[in-house]
Design a protein around this motif. Sequence first.
Motif, PDB file in Angstrom:
ATOM      1  N   LYS A 165       0.743  -1.251  -0.011  1.00  0.00           N
ATOM      2  CA  LYS A 165       0.114   0.233   0.041  1.00  0.00           C
ATOM      3  C   LYS A 165       0.867   1.176   0.079  1.00  0.00           C
ATOM      4  O   LYS A 165       1.780   1.403   0.731  1.00  0.00           O
ATOM      5  N   ILE A 166       0.626   2.382  -0.853  1.00  0.00           N
ATOM      6  CA  ILE A 166       1.296   3.324  -1.036  1.00  0.00           C
ATOM      7  C   ILE A 166       0.355   4.512  -0.723  1.00  0.00           C
ATOM      8  O   ILE A 166      -0.639   4.527  -1.640  1.00  0.00           O
ATOM      9  N   SER A 167       0.815   5.068   0.329  1.00  0.00           N
ATOM     10  CA  SER A 167      -0.280   6.241   0.820  1.00  0.00           C
ATOM     11  C   SER A 167       0.243   7.774   0.268  1.00  0.00           C
ATOM     12  O   SER A 167       1.448   7.604   0.169  1.00  0.00           O
ATOM     13  N   ASP A 168      -0.626   8.649   0.144  1.00  0.00           N
ATOM     14  CA  ASP A 168      -0.201   9.913  -0.281  1.00  0.00           C
ATOM     15  C   ASP A 168       0.784   9.815  -1.493  1.00  0.00           C
ATOM     16  O   ASP A 168       1.625  10.410  -1.584  1.00  0.00           O
ATOM     17  N   SER A 169       0.215   9.088  -2.569  1.00  0.00           N
ATOM     18  CA  SER A 169       1.207   9.059  -3.631  1.00  0.00           C
ATOM     19  C   SER A 169       1.695  10.232  -4.321  1.00  0.00           C
ATOM     20  O   SER A 169       1.004  11.202  -4.454  1.00  0.00           O
ATOM     21  N   GLN A 170       3.024  10.109  -4.611  1.00  0.00           N
ATOM     22  CA  GLN A 170       3.713  11.124  -5.322  1.00  0.00           C
ATOM     23  C   GLN A 170       4.195  11.128  -6.668  1.00  0.00           C
ATOM     24  O   GLN A 170       4.381   9.577  -6.901  1.00  0.00           O
ATOM     25  N   LEU A 171       4.366  11.923  -7.108  1.00  0.00           N
ATOM     26  CA  LEU A 171       4.964  11.698  -8.706  1.00  0.00           C
ATOM     27  C   LEU A 171       6.153  10.749  -8.977  1.00  0.00           C
ATOM     28  O   LEU A 171       6.228   9.995  -9.730  1.00  0.00           O
ATOM     29  N   GLY A 172       7.027  10.877  -7.664  1.00  0.00           N
ATOM     30  CA  GLY A 172       8.156   9.990  -7.970  1.00  0.00           C
ATOM     31  C   GLY A 172       7.882   8.702  -7.504  1.00  0.00           C
ATOM     32  O   GLY A 172       8.792   7.936  -7.555  1.00  0.00           O
ATOM     33  N   ASP A 173       6.790   8.235  -7.244  1.00  0.00           N
ATOM     34  CA  ASP A 173       6.416   7.075  -7.061  1.00  0.00           C
ATOM     35  C   ASP A 173       6.142   6.068  -8.131  1.00  0.00           C
ATOM     36  O   ASP A 173       6.108   4.964  -8.501  1.00  0.00           O
ATOM     37  N   ALA A 174       5.929   6.968  -9.440  1.00  0.00           N
ATOM     38  CA  ALA A 174       5.954   6.262 -10.679  1.00  0.00           C
ATOM     39  C   ALA A 174       7.194   5.297 -10.952  1.00  0.00           C
ATOM     40  O   ALA A 174       8.140   5.854 -11.152  1.00  0.00           O
ATOM     41  N   ALA A 175       6.763   4.038 -11.154  1.00  0.00           N
ATOM     42  CA  ALA A 175       7.627   3.230 -11.509  1.00  0.00           C
ATOM     43  C   ALA A 175       7.468   1.682 -11.676  1.00  0.00           C
ATOM     44  O   ALA A 175       6.180   1.581 -11.546  1.00  0.00           O
ATOM     45  N   MET A 176       8.286   0.916 -12.005  1.00  0.00           N
ATOM     46  CA  MET A 176       7.718  -0.777 -11.867  1.00  0.00           C
ATOM     47  C   MET A 176       7.850  -1.203 -10.446  1.00  0.00           C
ATOM     48  O   MET A 176       9.042  -0.833 -10.075  1.00  0.00           O
ATOM     49  N   TYR A 177       7.314  -1.973 -10.255  1.00  0.00           N
ATOM     50  CA  TYR A 177       7.084  -2.651  -8.559  1.00  0.00           C
ATOM     51  C   TYR A 177       7.272  -4.002  -8.832  1.00  0.00           C
ATOM     52  O   TYR A 177       6.282  -4.639  -9.479  1.00  0.00           O
ATOM     53  N   PHE A 178       8.328  -4.670  -8.164  1.00  0.00           N
ATOM     54  CA  PHE A 178       8.502  -5.984  -8.102  1.00  0.00           C
ATOM     55  C   PHE A 178       8.329  -6.538  -6.612  1.00  0.00           C
ATOM     56  O   PHE A 178       8.939  -5.934  -5.831  1.00  0.00           O
ATOM     57  N   CYS A 179       7.578  -7.706  -6.801  1.00  0.00           N
ATOM     58  CA  CYS A 179       7.557  -8.495  -5.585  1.00  0.00           C
ATOM     59  C   CYS A 179       8.513  -9.750  -5.578  1.00  0.00           C
ATOM     60  O   CYS A 179       8.892 -10.153  -6.811  1.00  0.00           O
ATOM     61  N   ALA A 180       9.044  -9.764  -4.684  1.00  0.00           N
ATOM     62  CA  ALA A 180      10.103 -10.874  -4.565  1.00  0.00           C
ATOM     63  C   ALA A 180      10.038 -11.758  -3.162  1.00  0.00           C
ATOM     64  O   ALA A 180       9.564 -11.273  -2.131  1.00  0.00           O
ATOM     65  N   TYR A 181      10.559 -12.973  -3.480  1.00  0.00           N
ATOM     66  CA  TYR A 181      10.407 -13.882  -2.352  1.00  0.00           C
ATOM     67  C   TYR A 181      11.948 -14.539  -2.294  1.00  0.00           C
ATOM     68  O   TYR A 181      12.509 -14.856  -3.331  1.00  0.00           O
ATOM     69  N   SER A 182      12.426 -14.911  -0.777  1.00  0.00           N
ATOM     70  CA  SER A 182      13.433 -15.775  -0.853  1.00  0.00           C
ATOM     71  C   SER A 182      13.527 -16.736   0.369  1.00  0.00           C
ATOM     72  O   SER A 182      12.662 -16.343   1.477  1.00  0.00           O
ATOM     73  N   LYS A 183      14.014 -17.779   0.441  1.00  0.00           N
ATOM     74  CA  LYS A 183      13.993 -18.617   1.517  1.00  0.00           C
ATOM     75  C   LYS A 183      15.016 -17.920   2.535  1.00  0.00           C
ATOM     76  O   LYS A 183      15.820 -17.032   2.154  1.00  0.00           O
TER      77      LYS A 183
END
Lengths: 115, 114
Positions: free
Chosen positions: B78-96
């Motif tokens: 969740k991104i609150s109070d979104s800003q122009l600088g938040d524009a991007a690709m967002y990747f979720c990742a997992y590791s053991k």
Amino acid sequence: GAGVSQSPSNKVTEKGKDVELRCDPISGHTALYWYRQRLGQGLEFLIYFQGNSAPDKSGLPSDRFSAERTGESVSTLTIQRTQQEDSAVYLCASSHPLAGGREQYFGPGTRLTVT
Amino acid sequence: AQTVTQSQPEMSVQEAETVTLSCTYDTSESDYYLFWYKQPPSRQMILVIRQEAYKQQNATENRFSVNFQKAAKSFSLKISDSQLGDAAMYFCAYSKTSYDKVIFGPGTSLSVIP
């Protein structure tokens, strides 16, 4: 301290030529990863080095791709007989396996263009 | 094998509004790490937030927070109070937690509308 560095930042090569991409990880980081990212796509895992263990090469797309790492330092990714579909950004990342919850620190990438 | 899924290829949000990016994963492990990484147009990947599976409390970093639902294997950002600088690709990742490679989802492209 210094972050992960990669060289060159951009590489243009002719189809059929060999290329070498270099990654300098953060000092002390025993884990090193190579990823490929095609334009507008996600990260495609290529290879993973962890200390002195045998590398996980399960992501290498063909035998034209290979990578080496000297101890826990520099790594080179070599692509032989380049093809146009090899054009992509190649990202390197390093991490410490115990500290920081295994956060990966990424380099700026090498943009490879095969003409 | 572990997999990470992001079902939203693209999202948009009005500046100052809140947006939630979805991520689900598959694992048989009981302890592991989950991450959200941001990749702006400069292509420099940076860590946004990290969650350890054994911690029930959701991680927060300023305007960024996660909703970690372990039983459902869900990890939304969740991104609150979104800003122009938040524009991007967002990747979720997992590791053991053991020595193993990190697995990334396909990414969500976030646009912020002024």
